[in-house]
Every structure is written in structure tokens, then in C-alpha cells.
Design a protein around this motif. Structure first.
Motif, PDB file in Angstrom:
ATOM      1  N   LYS A  13      36.341  57.619  37.628  1.00 29.09           N
ATOM      2  CA  LYS A  13      36.689  56.227  37.971  1.00 29.09           C
ATOM      3  C   LYS A  13      38.072  56.055  38.597  1.00 29.09           C
ATOM      4  CE  LYS A  13      32.677  54.957  37.207  1.00 29.09           C
ATOM      5  NZ  LYS A  13      32.284  56.370  37.319  1.00 29.09           N
ATOM      6  N   GLU A  47      31.920  55.725  31.026  1.00 25.16           N
ATOM      7  CA  GLU A  47      31.884  55.404  32.463  1.00 25.16           C
ATOM      8  C   GLU A  47      32.028  56.638  33.345  1.00 25.16           C
ATOM      9  OE1 GLU A  47      34.480  52.007  33.711  1.00 25.16           O
ATOM     10  OE2 GLU A  47      34.631  51.724  31.559  1.00 25.16           O
ATOM     11  N   CYS A  78      30.885  40.656  43.030  1.00 22.15           N
ATOM     12  CA  CYS A  78      30.895  40.385  44.471  1.00 22.15           C
ATOM     13  C   CYS A  78      29.610  40.777  45.212  1.00 22.15           C
ATOM     14  CB  CYS A  78      32.110  41.045  45.098  1.00 22.15           C
ATOM     15  SG  CYS A  78      33.613  40.767  44.135  1.00 22.15           S
ATOM     16  N   VAL A 102      28.829  49.285  45.780  1.00 20.81           N
ATOM     17  CA  VAL A 102      30.081  49.526  45.054  1.00 20.81           C
ATOM     18  C   VAL A 102      29.884  49.077  43.597  1.00 20.81           C
ATOM     19  CG1 VAL A 102      32.512  48.806  44.904  1.00 20.81           C
ATOM     20  CG2 VAL A 102      31.435  49.104  47.139  1.00 20.81           C
ATOM     21  N   GLY A 103      30.469  49.790  42.636  1.00 21.27           N
ATOM     22  CA  GLY A 103      30.356  49.403  41.232  1.00 21.27           C
ATOM     23  C   GLY A 103      31.099  48.104  40.976  1.00 21.27           C
ATOM     24  N   ASN A 104      30.329  47.019  40.807  1.00 20.09           N
ATOM     25  CA  ASN A 104      30.932  45.693  40.692  1.00 20.09           C
ATOM     26  C   ASN A 104      29.811  44.720  40.343  1.00 20.09           C
ATOM     27  OD1 ASN A 104      32.023  43.099  41.267  1.00 20.09           O
ATOM     28  ND2 ASN A 104      33.373  43.920  42.852  1.00 20.09           N
ATOM     29  N   SER A 127      36.378  47.644  33.987  1.00 18.39           N
ATOM     30  CA  SER A 127      34.971  47.353  34.294  1.00 18.39           C
ATOM     31  C   SER A 127      34.421  46.414  33.233  1.00 18.39           C
ATOM     32  CB  SER A 127      34.109  48.616  34.159  1.00 18.39           C
ATOM     33  OG  SER A 127      34.552  49.654  34.940  1.00 18.39           O
ATOM     34  N   ASP A 133      30.118  60.623  45.520  1.00 18.91           N
ATOM     35  CA  ASP A 133      28.745  60.224  45.250  1.00 18.91           C
ATOM     36  C   ASP A 133      27.791  60.768  46.308  1.00 18.91           C
ATOM     37  OD1 ASP A 133      29.605  59.017  43.005  1.00 18.91           O
ATOM     38  OD2 ASP A 133      29.082  56.972  43.583  1.00 18.91           O
ATOM     39  N   LEU A 145      39.621  57.945  40.626  1.00 16.76           N
ATOM     40  CA  LEU A 145      39.550  58.345  42.031  1.00 16.76           C
ATOM     41  C   LEU A 145      38.777  57.328  42.862  1.00 16.76           C
ATOM     42  CD1 LEU A 145      38.738  62.158  41.654  1.00 16.76           C
ATOM     43  CD2 LEU A 145      40.982  61.053  41.868  1.00 16.76           C
ATOM     44  N   LYS A 146      37.787  56.714  42.237  1.00 16.96           N
ATOM     45  CA  LYS A 146      36.932  55.790  42.979  1.00 16.96           C
ATOM     46  C   LYS A 146      37.493  54.366  43.027  1.00 16.96           C
ATOM     47  CE  LYS A 146      32.433  56.327  42.534  1.00 16.96           C
ATOM     48  NZ  LYS A 146      31.126  56.561  41.859  1.00 16.96           N
ATOM     49  N   TYR A 147      38.389  54.050  42.113  1.00 15.39           N
ATOM     50  CA  TYR A 147      39.014  52.715  42.092  1.00 15.39           C
ATOM     51  C   TYR A 147      40.532  52.881  42.009  1.00 15.39           C
ATOM     52  CZ  TYR A 147      34.200  51.555  41.171  1.00 15.39           C
ATOM     53  OH  TYR A 147      32.839  51.461  41.283  1.00 15.39           O
ATOM     54  N   ASP A 161      31.455  53.112  48.267  1.00 11.39           N
ATOM     55  CA  ASP A 161      32.564  53.272  47.324  1.00 11.39           C
ATOM     56  C   ASP A 161      33.852  52.878  48.022  1.00 11.39           C
ATOM     57  OD1 ASP A 161      32.002  54.341  44.624  1.00 11.39           O
ATOM     58  OD2 ASP A 161      30.976  55.918  45.728  1.00 11.39           O
ATOM     59  N   LEU A 162      34.841  52.454  47.242  1.00 12.02           N
ATOM     60  CA  LEU A 162      36.147  52.146  47.812  1.00 12.02           C
ATOM     61  C   LEU A 162      36.802  53.402  48.382  1.00 12.02           C
ATOM     62  CD1 LEU A 162      35.703  49.654  45.903  1.00 12.02           C
ATOM     63  CD2 LEU A 162      38.166  49.621  45.617  1.00 12.02           C
ATOM     64  N   ALA A 163      36.617  54.498  47.633  1.00 14.34           N
ATOM     65  CA  ALA A 163      37.263  55.751  48.023  1.00 14.34           C
ATOM     66  C   ALA A 163      36.406  56.922  47.562  1.00 14.34           C
ATOM     67  CB  ALA A 163      38.655  55.836  47.391  1.00 14.34           C
ATOM     68  N   THR A 164      36.617  58.063  48.119  1.00 16.49           N
ATOM     69  CA  THR A 164      35.956  59.355  47.838  1.00 16.49           C
ATOM     70  C   THR A 164      34.531  59.465  48.394  1.00 16.49           C
ATOM     71  OG1 THR A 164      34.728  59.123  45.723  1.00 16.49           O
ATOM     72  CG2 THR A 164      37.137  59.414  45.567  1.00 16.49           C
ATOM     73  N   VAL A 223      37.907  46.176  40.888  1.00 14.69           N
ATOM     74  CA  VAL A 223      38.370  46.073  42.266  1.00 14.69           C
ATOM     75  C   VAL A 223      39.306  44.876  42.457  1.00 14.69           C
ATOM     76  CG1 VAL A 223      37.707  46.101  44.686  1.00 14.69           C
ATOM     77  CG2 VAL A 223      36.129  47.024  42.987  1.00 14.69           C
ATOM     78  N   CYS A 224      38.749  43.693  42.430  1.00 15.31           N
ATOM     79  CA  CYS A 224      39.460  42.484  42.880  1.00 15.31           C
ATOM     80  C   CYS A 224      40.722  42.133  42.084  1.00 15.31           C
ATOM     81  CB  CYS A 224      38.502  41.318  42.912  1.00 15.31           C
ATOM     82  SG  CYS A 224      36.903  41.746  43.658  1.00 15.31           S
ATOM     83  N   PRO A 274      30.903  49.696  37.428  1.00 16.47           N
ATOM     84  CA  PRO A 274      31.255  51.102  37.585  1.00 16.47           C
ATOM     85  C   PRO A 274      30.770  51.898  36.367  1.00 16.47           C
ATOM     86  CG  PRO A 274      33.165  49.693  38.028  1.00 16.47           C
ATOM     87  CD  PRO A 274      32.106  48.818  37.439  1.00 16.47           C
ATOM     88  N   THR A 320      39.372  48.571  50.543  1.00 13.42           N
ATOM     89  CA  THR A 320      39.654  47.631  49.453  1.00 13.42           C
ATOM     90  C   THR A 320      38.534  46.602  49.292  1.00 13.42           C
ATOM     91  OG1 THR A 320      40.852  46.192  50.969  1.00 13.42           O
ATOM     92  CG2 THR A 320      42.166  47.802  49.752  1.00 13.42           C
ATOM     93  N   VAL A 321      37.482  46.731  50.077  1.00 10.63           N
ATOM     94  CA  VAL A 321      36.410  45.731  50.011  1.00 10.63           C
ATOM     95  C   VAL A 321      35.501  46.024  48.811  1.00 10.63           C
ATOM     96  CG1 VAL A 321      34.498  44.636  51.250  1.00 10.63           C
ATOM     97  CG2 VAL A 321      36.543  45.373  52.494  1.00 10.63           C
ATOM     98  N   CYS A 322      35.230  44.966  48.041  1.00 17.75           N
ATOM     99  CA  CYS A 322      34.618  45.113  46.719  1.00 17.75           C
ATOM    100  C   CYS A 322      33.102  45.111  46.719  1.00 17.75           C
ATOM    101  CB  CYS A 322      35.117  43.980  45.827  1.00 17.75           C
ATOM    102  SG  CYS A 322      34.957  42.362  46.633  1.00 17.75           S
TER     103      CYS A 322
END
Lengths: 226, 226
Positions: B149, B145, A126, A121-123, B40, A74, B151-153, A68-71, B125-126, A41, A92-94
Motif C-alpha cells: 500500500k 490490506e 470516487c 483504483v482502490g477507493n 483506507s 498489479d 508504494l501504491k498510495y 493505480d496511482l503509482a507502480t 487518496v483524496c 485498497p 494523483t487521480v483517485c
């Protein structure tokens, strides 16, 4: 991991691989080159992608999917480039999966595109395991994250084709050790192509875009003639 | 998600919750206060934790467990503080689980500790879904970052007790919008305690340490008398 969990996980990955293969065939038939971006992220995927879309939009038909998980933030930022953009909300999926890409593309005509970008997704963990049918996977990490990230997240570097060191304008102020960073990337993936850039200052962005157009095998003359 | 996958996932989480509950009881009986750190990759967990261990080691019995996919680098950095430190290597697993904590603590005498820190894998996330039996969960995110962040996580902010904004020394150079960051955190988790600090410059670190000793309910006089 327990055997049953492992088995379920392998089934998911196998199904994803099959879907990704089908996507890759579809992309090839439509003549669209697909580039995915993965990173922590805040490494700067969206800022770089926005700049890239703006620069390419004049002479290539580009579009983007963003996970993204939410919003929808972007997608809104990227849409300012004028390119078609769609947000994939994962809940909630990463990570993104091939099925999410397939479903997001349902109402898009791939034949009308030259390059499709997929921002994951920022990760740094996964997304490594999920093929999205892309032609090129680019891993970004920023000078502010530290030089050790390739060693600590080796799988994502191993499954990527190009490494981008972002926020090069901050390298000096954070005491970024460029030599160590290159050594760590190349230890994990010998021969990997590395580009340093700052989407904010613009430094290195043209070199990145040249690389993309070169890799997507669309001759600049042809592209400009559109 | 498919029903079977969902079911398996729920079973894993249920088992983890049970183990975490047992751990929490064990921690309470041994009189050890457990603090976990999530963020992160590259937000500065290890740098802050190293400084914290160094500052606390003189008058409290502190120790740390640290999770990473690969390398013992973080354990080595943290061990420079003189505190007992153990690295948990997760391989491809994107988070720590209660079972990993239980197994890492096998040969440690919890009665000989006041505060145990657990540094999770760098991932916004996880780790949110896995209770580790900790008393306090702290989420860190850095000025580099970006303000969006939380809002997105949202899940990781929702499951944490305190938010730390790290790398405050870089806030100006990256144009960090402090007001927006606070607003985003408080939108996701109203009333959440927020601390800004820079582990590099030292700014805010004492305030952070005061908060930890206060929250761990160990009176400073008592701690100093050890």
C-alpha cells in the motif's frame, strides 16, 4: 460545494458519460463483455482477478486494464496469468475515467476479446461517479473491513451490480457478522446479488466465475469449443 | 487534467491551505494539539480512536471530529468513551476540508481541550491534498490490506508524520511480510516513525498513546494532575 465548482464537476461527469456511452457501443459491436471491479485498497481485487484470469484463460479470450496511482505491480501480477494486461497510472487521480480506458485500448483489437476486466483504483468513494462503459460493475469488500461499509459508502454499492464479500477464510478469526453484512448491503441496494469467496483458499471462486460467464451470456459449450 | 479543471482545483486547494493555516493558529492559541487519522475504509481508525479516547479521557481533555459520507455510526461508537464527539457528514465528498473542521468547531470551546482528534473519511487518496490545520497526521494501514500500500498510495504516506500498521494480531494468519512493509514505507518516506499495534488485542496501543502524549508535549505529570 461552490456553484462554479459544481458546474465544472457536472461538465466533467457529462463528458465522461458521453465517452462511456461511446465505449459501451464499441464494446457491444466488438462482442466483448466488460466487467469492472471497485473496492477499498487491499480488499483483494487483484488476487481475485489473477485467479479469474487463470481459470478463464484456457477457454475464453480475456484481458485486463488495471488502475493505480503509482507502480506497475498489479499489471505484473495479473500478467502471470498469460492474459494481455495493461497498467493505467493515474498519478494523483483517485479513480479511472472513460477517457483513460479509451486511450489504454488504442492499440488493442477488441474483436479478439470475449471478456475485458477493468480493475479500478482502490477507493470506495470516487469511482462511483465515473461510468467506464462497463456491462457489469462489481463491488468487493472484505470480511476484515467490517460489516458497516455498505452503509458508510452507499453510492458505490448503489452503482454496482454485484457485491462480493472477500477474504471469507478470515471471517471467523475477525468475528465477521455475516447476517449484518447482508442486511447492510440489501438495505442500501435491495435485491443485490451477493457472493462470498476467498481468492486465497479458493472457496466460492468457481461460483463467481460461473456467474461471470453466465452474465456475459457466453454459453459454456461455445466457450469450451474455442 | 484540462487546464481549467487544474486551475479550479488549485484555487480550492489554495483556499483550503489558507483556512488550515488560520485553524492552526487558532489551535495553537487555545493550546490544543490536533491529530488527524487517515486510512483506507476498514483499517481500524475508529476502533483505535475509541480505545485511545477511553485511555486518555481520565487525565486529558480529549475530543473528536469524525468524517463519513453517510451515517453517524462512528460518532456513536466514539461517544461511548465519554469524550465530546461530532460527526461530519460529507455526502459525496471523498475527504474532509478545513472549512468543514472550522464549521464543526463553531460551538466548541477549544480552550477547554488538550487534544482534538480528527478522523478523516476512509480513503487513501483524496485526504492527502487537504491540510486540516492538524499538528500531526497519522496514516494507518492494516496487515490485511497487504504490504504494497505505501508504494501504491505514496502521497498519503508522504504527507503523514507517523505510520501505524494495524491489526497486528492478524499478521500471521494473513502471512503479512513485516520486513517488506517497513521497507515500502521507508522507501516512500525515509525515516518515518512506524508503530505496529492491534486495537482489538491491545498490543502496542500503550506505545501509541505514549507517543501521542509525548508528541503533544504535555508532560504526563502535568496531565495526571488535571
Amino acid at each position: 460545494m461552490q456553484p462554479r465548482i459544481l458546474q465544472v464537476r457536472q461538465q466533467i461527469l457529462k463528458k465522461n458519460d458521453e465517452l462511456a456511452r461511446a465505449l459501451r457501443t464499441r464494446f457491444a459491436e466488438a462482442g466483448v463483455f466488460v466487467i469492472s471491479l471497485v473496492s477499498s485498497p487491499g480488499a483483494g481485487k487483484t488476487t481475485l482477478l489473477r485467479k479469474t484470469l487463470l481459470k478463464l484463460a484456457g477457454h475464453l479470450r480475456v484481458a485486463a486494464l488495471v488502475g493505480d496511482l503509482a507502480t506497475e505491480n498489479d499489471a505484473k501480477r495479473l500478467a502471470q496469468s498469460g492474459a494481455p494486461v495493461k497498467q493505467i497510472i493515474t498519478g494523483t487521480v483517485c479513480h479511472l475515467e472513460a477517457a483513460m480506458i479509451e486511450s489504454a485500448l488504442n492499440d488493442w483489437d477488441l474483436n479478439s476479446l470475449d471478456i475485458l476486466f477493468i480493475e479500478n483504483v482502490g477507493n470506495l468513494v470516487c469511482p462511483a461517479s465515473y461510468d467506464l462503459g462497463e456491462n457489469l460493475r462489481i463491488v468487493l469488500f472484505s470480511t476484515t473491513e467490517g460489516e458497516d461499509k455498505p452503509l458508510k459508502y452507499p453510492t458505490i454499492f448503489n452503482t454496482s451490480d454485484i457485491a462480493i464479500i472477500t477474504k471469507s477464510d478470515l471471517a471467523e478469526v475477525v468475528g465477521f457478522d455475516r447476517h449484518a453484512a447482508y442486511e447492510n448491503i440489501l438495505n442500501v441496494r435491495p435485491g443485490m446479488q451477493i457472493i462470498e469467496l476467498s481468492a486465497r483458499s479458493g472457496e466460492g471462486v468457481d461460483r463467481f466465475i460461473d456467474l461471470l460467464t453466465h452474465r456475459s451470456k457466453i454459453p459454456a459449450e461455445h466457450a469450451d469449443a474455442r
